[in-house]
Design an enzyme around this catalytic site. Structure first.
Site, short mmCIF file in Angstrom:
data_model
loop_
_atom_site.label_atom_id
_atom_site.label_comp_id
_atom_site.label_asym_id
_atom_site.label_seq_id
_atom_site.Cartn_x
_atom_site.Cartn_y
_atom_site.Cartn_z
N HIS A 71 -0.88 -5.79 1.48
CA HIS A 71 -2.54 -6.52 1.55
C HIS A 71 -2.10 -7.92 0.82
CE1 HIS A 71 -5.47 -3.68 2.95
NE2 HIS A 71 -5.95 -4.69 3.40
N CYS A 94 -7.27 -2.08 8.34
CA CYS A 94 -5.77 -2.08 7.99
C CYS A 94 -5.12 -0.80 7.68
CB CYS A 94 -6.04 -3.07 6.76
SG CYS A 94 -5.81 -4.81 6.89
N GLU A 120 0.96 -1.32 -0.13
CA GLU A 120 0.01 0.02 -0.11
C GLU A 120 0.89 1.33 0.03
OE1 GLU A 120 -3.29 0.11 -0.25
OE2 GLU A 120 -3.77 -2.14 0.15
N1 PCA Z 1 -7.97 -7.22 6.58
C1 PCA Z 1 -8.80 -6.05 7.00
C2 PCA Z 1 -8.42 -6.01 8.49
C3 PCA Z 1 -7.94 -7.18 8.78
C4 PCA Z 1 -7.29 -7.78 7.71
O1 PCA Z 1 -6.51 -8.88 7.55
C5 PCA Z 1 -8.62 -4.91 6.18
O2 PCA Z 1 -8.28 -4.84 5.11
O3 PCA Z 1 -8.77 -3.96 6.83
#
Ligand code: PCA
Length: 194
Positions: free
Chosen positions: A164, A142, A79
């Protein structure tokens, strides 16, 4: 040796596992000149970031890399940016469901990641695993963690980013990725953080 604080998340949204923690748990203890310290975070607004910051106070890491599941994505996506926004399409694991709230009242709108996310994505791709830079970490837990740590460490030597990852095969959802590939991708990303 340099120190890396690396985190994954507990399961949420009805899943039995969260591939982010499963992958982090299986990473080697030393990668690319970094000694790894691993933590599993709750999927709870505010609390997850608090745990990262507490661990960082203790460890004084050179870098922090947080990992989370992004269901629906088919690639490893570092990200680029965290935004000052909380919005839950589903409640977090404590039942909180904020709607268009700021994470830090009056805080800066956004922060860019301070680890080289483009270089990391390119290296993962070069290793044969699909990866691209993402320009939105969403507005769920996240992003909450990413924004909070970037805000906290702004102007310091501690660099941070968020990656991610897709569902893993064991979750029986598509698109998905083999756990071995996710582990390999995170390893390559860490090897290319400097
Ligand atoms: N994904 C979520 C929160 C925890 C996770 O593994 C997110 O993308 O916000």
């Amino acid at each position: 040796m340099k120190k890396l604080l690396i985190t994954g998340f507990e399961p949420f949204g009805g899943e039995n596992i969260n591939p982010s923690w499963e992958a982090v748990l299986r990473l080697g203890d030393e990668i690319g000149g970094y000694a790894l310290t691993k933590r599993c975070l709750p999927v709870v607004f505010g609390k997850a970031a608090e745990i990262v910051l507490d661990a960082a106070r203790e460890l004084c890491p050179d870098a922090i890399l947080c990992v989370g599941q992004a269901g629906g994505r088919s690639a490893i996506t570092p990200e680029l940016v965290g935004i000052n926004l909380r919005n839950g399409n589903i409640p977090d694991n404590n039942g909180n469901q904020p709607r268009d709230e700021e994470i830090i009242a009056g805080g800066d709108k956004a922060y860019f990641s301070t680890l080289p996310v483009r270089k990391m994505a390119e290296a993962v791709n070069a290793a044969g695993i699909s990866s691209q830079v993402s320009y939105s970490a969403g507005a769920y837990v996240c992003n909450d963690v990413l924004y909070s740590i970037l805000s906290h460490f702004e102007g310091t030597k501690t660099r941070a980013a968020f990656v991610h990852i897709p569902y893993c095969k064991e979750q029986n959802k598509e698109p998905s990725m083999e756990m071995e590939q996710i582990i390999r991708a995170l390893t390559v990303a860490i090897e290319n953080m400097d």
